[in-house]
Design an enzyme around this catalytic site. Sequence first.
Site, PDB file in Angstrom:
ATOM      1  N   HIS A  45       0.818  -1.189  -0.017  1.00  0.00           N
ATOM      2  CA  HIS A  45       0.023   0.089  -0.153  1.00  0.00           C
ATOM      3  C   HIS A  45       0.678   1.256  -0.060  1.00  0.00           C
ATOM      4  O   HIS A  45       0.457   2.395   0.396  1.00  0.00           O
ATOM      5  CB  HIS A  45      -0.938  -0.166   1.000  1.00  0.00           C
ATOM      6  CG  HIS A  45      -1.629  -1.235   1.264  1.00  0.00           C
ATOM      7  ND1 HIS A  45      -2.357  -1.935   0.432  1.00  0.00           N
ATOM      8  CD2 HIS A  45      -1.766  -1.950   2.388  1.00  0.00           C
ATOM      9  CE1 HIS A  45      -2.919  -2.894   0.864  1.00  0.00           C
ATOM     10  NE2 HIS A  45      -2.458  -3.137   2.166  1.00  0.00           N
ATOM     11  N   ARG A  46       2.041   1.218  -0.476  1.00  0.00           N
ATOM     12  CA  ARG A  46       2.969   2.300  -0.463  1.00  0.00           C
ATOM     13  C   ARG A  46       3.376   2.791   0.736  1.00  0.00           C
ATOM     14  O   ARG A  46       3.955   3.875   0.953  1.00  0.00           O
ATOM     15  CB  ARG A  46       2.495   3.487  -1.382  1.00  0.00           C
ATOM     16  CG  ARG A  46       2.198   3.208  -2.939  1.00  0.00           C
ATOM     17  CD  ARG A  46       3.483   2.873  -3.661  1.00  0.00           C
ATOM     18  NE  ARG A  46       3.409   2.638  -5.056  1.00  0.00           N
ATOM     19  CZ  ARG A  46       3.202   1.535  -5.539  1.00  0.00           C
ATOM     20  NH1 ARG A  46       2.948   0.434  -4.916  1.00  0.00           N
ATOM     21  NH2 ARG A  46       3.122   1.522  -7.049  1.00  0.00           N
ATOM     22  N   LEU A  47       3.148   1.934   1.807  1.00  0.00           N
ATOM     23  CA  LEU A  47       3.733   2.290   3.133  1.00  0.00           C
ATOM     24  C   LEU A  47       4.950   1.514   3.238  1.00  0.00           C
ATOM     25  O   LEU A  47       5.438   0.702   4.060  1.00  0.00           O
ATOM     26  CB  LEU A  47       2.769   1.688   4.181  1.00  0.00           C
ATOM     27  CG  LEU A  47       1.290   2.258   4.273  1.00  0.00           C
ATOM     28  CD1 LEU A  47       0.438   1.562   5.204  1.00  0.00           C
ATOM     29  CD2 LEU A  47       1.563   3.820   4.476  1.00  0.00           C
TER      30      LEU A  47
END
Length: 216
Positions: free
Chosen positions: A189-191
């Site tokens: 999640h682009r974390l």
Amino acid sequence: MKLSDIRREYIQGGLRRKDLMPSPFHQFDYWLQQAIDANISDPTAMTVATVDPDGQPFQRIVLLKDSGEHGFIFYTNLGSRKAQHIEHNNRVSLHFPWHMLERQVHITGRAQKLSAMENLKYFSSRPKDSQLAAIASHQSQRISARGILEGKFLELKQKFAKGEIPVPSFWGGYRVVPESFEFWQGGEHRLHDRFLYSPNEGLQSEGTWEINRLAP
């Protein structure tokens, strides 16, 4: 497909503070060995960024030839554009893009010229054709045709067919002494996970590194 539609998830796992070694040099060595073991193409390839006298950044890819707490070493033509930039401003940055492992390492530091003995030791270890190419190419200089470069190479190959090839005066290496390290691991999640190593200040903590997590 639009370029803006190209994306993928990073699923190989995150990076936690407890996973990190106290020394960024040891952490780098560990990740580099994993990149080598994973058979990544050119695991020692790194981008070197320099800045010209007008403040214009330039980047190019070179190969890391040695690393450790003494610094990160690469070799080049000392008349090249990157060498001219370093002569003016020795602050550089290095970037290792290990995409297959969903990892990046970014290093900032100062570049220092290697000694003549260090240059000789490495130059002598190179394949003969690589030695000749270093002499034939006046890196970053304009040439009218590739044939000129190839002709010079063949001329040198005949000249040194039976003898030792001397280290050219315009060729040598640099040692980048790091001032910071950033280790980046892709996350879902682009974390993404990012950790910055900075030198601890103060006599009691000299030689140690402070580690901080950065927002992705």
